[in-house]
Scaffold this motif. Structure first.
Motif, PDB file in Angstrom:
ATOM      1  N   LYS A  25       0.659  -1.288   0.047  1.00  0.00           N
ATOM      2  CA  LYS A  25      -0.089   0.065   0.036  1.00  0.00           C
ATOM      3  C   LYS A  25       0.807   1.163  -0.102  1.00  0.00           C
ATOM      4  N   SER A  26       0.273   2.275  -0.547  1.00  0.00           N
ATOM      5  CA  SER A  26       0.879   3.735  -0.058  1.00  0.00           C
ATOM      6  C   SER A  26       1.026   4.024   1.079  1.00  0.00           C
ATOM      7  N   ILE A  27       1.932   4.919   1.410  1.00  0.00           N
ATOM      8  CA  ILE A  27       1.728   5.217   2.983  1.00  0.00           C
ATOM      9  C   ILE A  27       0.322   5.988   3.283  1.00  0.00           C
ATOM     10  N   GLN A  28       0.096   6.776   2.444  1.00  0.00           N
ATOM     11  CA  GLN A  28      -1.521   7.308   2.815  1.00  0.00           C
ATOM     12  C   GLN A  28      -2.440   6.302   2.826  1.00  0.00           C
ATOM     13  N   ASP A  29      -2.561   5.281   2.125  1.00  0.00           N
ATOM     14  CA  ASP A  29      -3.469   4.226   2.212  1.00  0.00           C
ATOM     15  C   ASP A  29      -3.133   3.271   3.619  1.00  0.00           C
ATOM     16  N   PHE A  30      -1.940   3.095   3.712  1.00  0.00           N
ATOM     17  CA  PHE A  30      -1.885   2.347   4.873  1.00  0.00           C
ATOM     18  C   PHE A  30      -2.086   3.124   6.257  1.00  0.00           C
ATOM     19  N   ILE A  31      -1.725   4.351   6.428  1.00  0.00           N
ATOM     20  CA  ILE A  31      -2.303   5.196   7.546  1.00  0.00           C
ATOM     21  C   ILE A  31      -3.771   5.020   7.454  1.00  0.00           C
ATOM     22  N   ARG A  32      -4.314   5.326   6.247  1.00  0.00           N
ATOM     23  CA  ARG A  32      -5.984   5.473   6.412  1.00  0.00           C
ATOM     24  C   ARG A  32      -6.487   4.165   6.849  1.00  0.00           C
ATOM     25  N   ASP A  33      -6.128   3.054   6.283  1.00  0.00           N
ATOM     26  CA  ASP A  33      -6.574   1.906   6.557  1.00  0.00           C
ATOM     27  C   ASP A  33      -6.229   1.434   7.839  1.00  0.00           C
ATOM     28  N   THR A  34      -5.085   1.867   8.640  1.00  0.00           N
ATOM     29  CA  THR A  34      -4.880   1.205  10.004  1.00  0.00           C
ATOM     30  C   THR A  34      -5.488   2.170  10.886  1.00  0.00           C
ATOM     31  N   ILE A  35      -5.780   3.510  10.599  1.00  0.00           N
ATOM     32  CA  ILE A  35      -6.188   4.228  11.684  1.00  0.00           C
ATOM     33  C   ILE A  35      -8.089   3.803  11.666  1.00  0.00           C
ATOM     34  N   TYR A  36      -8.491   3.722  10.515  1.00  0.00           N
ATOM     35  CA  TYR A  36      -9.903   3.867  10.368  1.00  0.00           C
ATOM     36  C   TYR A  36     -10.404   2.345  10.237  1.00  0.00           C
ATOM     37  N   GLU A  37      -9.311   1.498  10.203  1.00  0.00           N
ATOM     38  CA  GLU A  37      -9.758  -0.138   9.858  1.00  0.00           C
ATOM     39  C   GLU A  37     -10.485  -0.414   8.976  1.00  0.00           C
ATOM     40  N   GLU A  38     -10.286   0.164   7.789  1.00  0.00           N
ATOM     41  CA  GLU A  38     -11.206   0.181   6.538  1.00  0.00           C
ATOM     42  C   GLU A  38     -10.331  -0.590   5.519  1.00  0.00           C
ATOM     43  N   ASN A  39     -11.140  -1.607   4.960  1.00  0.00           N
ATOM     44  CA  ASN A  39     -10.592  -2.216   3.737  1.00  0.00           C
ATOM     45  C   ASN A  39     -11.004  -1.871   2.830  1.00  0.00           C
ATOM     46  N   THR A  40     -10.496  -1.747   1.509  1.00  0.00           N
ATOM     47  CA  THR A  40     -11.035  -1.001   0.263  1.00  0.00           C
ATOM     48  C   THR A  40     -11.000  -2.128  -0.796  1.00  0.00           C
ATOM     49  N   ARG A  76     -13.268  11.257  -8.713  1.00  0.00           N
ATOM     50  CA  ARG A  76     -12.559  11.447  -9.854  1.00  0.00           C
ATOM     51  C   ARG A  76     -10.932  11.628  -9.536  1.00  0.00           C
ATOM     52  N   GLY A  77     -10.716  12.607  -8.606  1.00  0.00           N
ATOM     53  CA  GLY A  77      -9.088  12.579  -8.245  1.00  0.00           C
ATOM     54  C   GLY A  77      -8.357  11.311  -7.646  1.00  0.00           C
ATOM     55  N   ILE A  78      -9.386  10.739  -6.744  1.00  0.00           N
ATOM     56  CA  ILE A  78      -8.947   9.463  -6.087  1.00  0.00           C
ATOM     57  C   ILE A  78      -8.829   8.529  -7.131  1.00  0.00           C
ATOM     58  N   ALA A  79      -9.717   8.381  -8.028  1.00  0.00           N
ATOM     59  CA  ALA A  79      -9.583   7.376  -9.061  1.00  0.00           C
ATOM     60  C   ALA A  79      -8.504   7.671  -9.877  1.00  0.00           C
ATOM     61  N   GLY A  80      -7.852   8.725 -10.196  1.00  0.00           N
ATOM     62  CA  GLY A  80      -6.904   8.980 -10.953  1.00  0.00           C
ATOM     63  C   GLY A  80      -5.557   8.484 -10.061  1.00  0.00           C
ATOM     64  N   VAL A  81      -5.518   8.810  -8.765  1.00  0.00           N
ATOM     65  CA  VAL A  81      -4.521   8.068  -7.850  1.00  0.00           C
ATOM     66  C   VAL A  81      -4.462   6.550  -7.976  1.00  0.00           C
ATOM     67  N   PHE A  82      -5.710   5.878  -7.906  1.00  0.00           N
ATOM     68  CA  PHE A  82      -5.834   4.429  -8.094  1.00  0.00           C
ATOM     69  C   PHE A  82      -5.451   4.071  -9.332  1.00  0.00           C
ATOM     70  N   GLY A  83      -5.620   4.708 -10.489  1.00  0.00           N
ATOM     71  CA  GLY A  83      -5.563   4.338 -11.725  1.00  0.00           C
ATOM     72  C   GLY A  83      -3.915   4.366 -12.198  1.00  0.00           C
ATOM     73  N   LYS A  84      -3.184   5.346 -11.724  1.00  0.00           N
ATOM     74  CA  LYS A  84      -1.734   5.422 -11.621  1.00  0.00           C
ATOM     75  C   LYS A  84      -1.126   4.151 -10.842  1.00  0.00           C
ATOM     76  N   LYS A  85      -1.627   4.059  -9.651  1.00  0.00           N
ATOM     77  CA  LYS A  85      -1.192   2.916  -9.046  1.00  0.00           C
ATOM     78  C   LYS A  85      -1.309   1.367  -9.522  1.00  0.00           C
ATOM     79  N   PHE A  86      -2.843   1.295 -10.410  1.00  0.00           N
ATOM     80  CA  PHE A  86      -2.776  -0.116 -11.260  1.00  0.00           C
ATOM     81  C   PHE A  86      -2.042  -0.053 -12.141  1.00  0.00           C
ATOM     82  N   PHE A  87      -1.750   0.989 -12.954  1.00  0.00           N
ATOM     83  CA  PHE A  87      -0.741   1.012 -13.973  1.00  0.00           C
ATOM     84  C   PHE A  87       0.480   0.522 -13.653  1.00  0.00           C
TER      85      PHE A  87
END
Length: 120
Positions: A25-40, A76-87
């Motif tokens: 995961k990115s650092i941002q996703d790791f922090i978000r998922d850890t703090i809020y215990e969310e899985n996406t 849209r903005g978050i989708a672009g970040v995810f799209g780059k990560k997928f690429f």
């Protein structure tokens, strides 16, 4: 969207970066998922799994929204970040998916299953 900044020592940054990397995961996703215990469901691994579910075995090009269908709910903005990560994930890993081109509006990356996965 609010922006939160965090200052870390080099040692803590390296530790956080390593922890995020072990979860792929990115650092941002790791922090978000850890703090809020969310899985996406919006992870490169999940997108690859969905792309290989049989819907695209006919060789047609697809985009990430096509892969997720009605589950595509990210903005849209978050989708672009995810799209780059997928690429980057597709380029860096052998997942039998290849980048084809950008769509006619130059906003979405188009992919297709590699020939080996269609025949295998």
């Amino acid at each position: 969207m609010p922006v939160v900044k965090l200052t870390l020592s080099d040692a803590y940054y390296e530790k956080l970066s390593a922890m995020a990397k072990t979860k792929n995961k990115s650092i941002q996703d790791f922090i978000r998922d850890t703090i809020y215990e969310e899985n996406t469901i919006f992870t490169p691994e999940e997108a690859v799994k969905r792309a290989h579910d049989g819907r695209f075995s006919d060789g047609h090009n697809f985009s990430l929204p096509d892969v997720y269908g009605d589950d595509w709910t990210i903005k849209r903005g978050i989708a672009g970040v995810f799209g780059k990560k997928f690429f980057n994930y597709v380029v860096d890993n052998d997942v039998d998916i290849e980048f084809v081109s950008m769509d006619k509006y130059e906003r979405r990356a188009m992919y297709r299953l590699k020939e080996a996965s269609r025949n295998g």
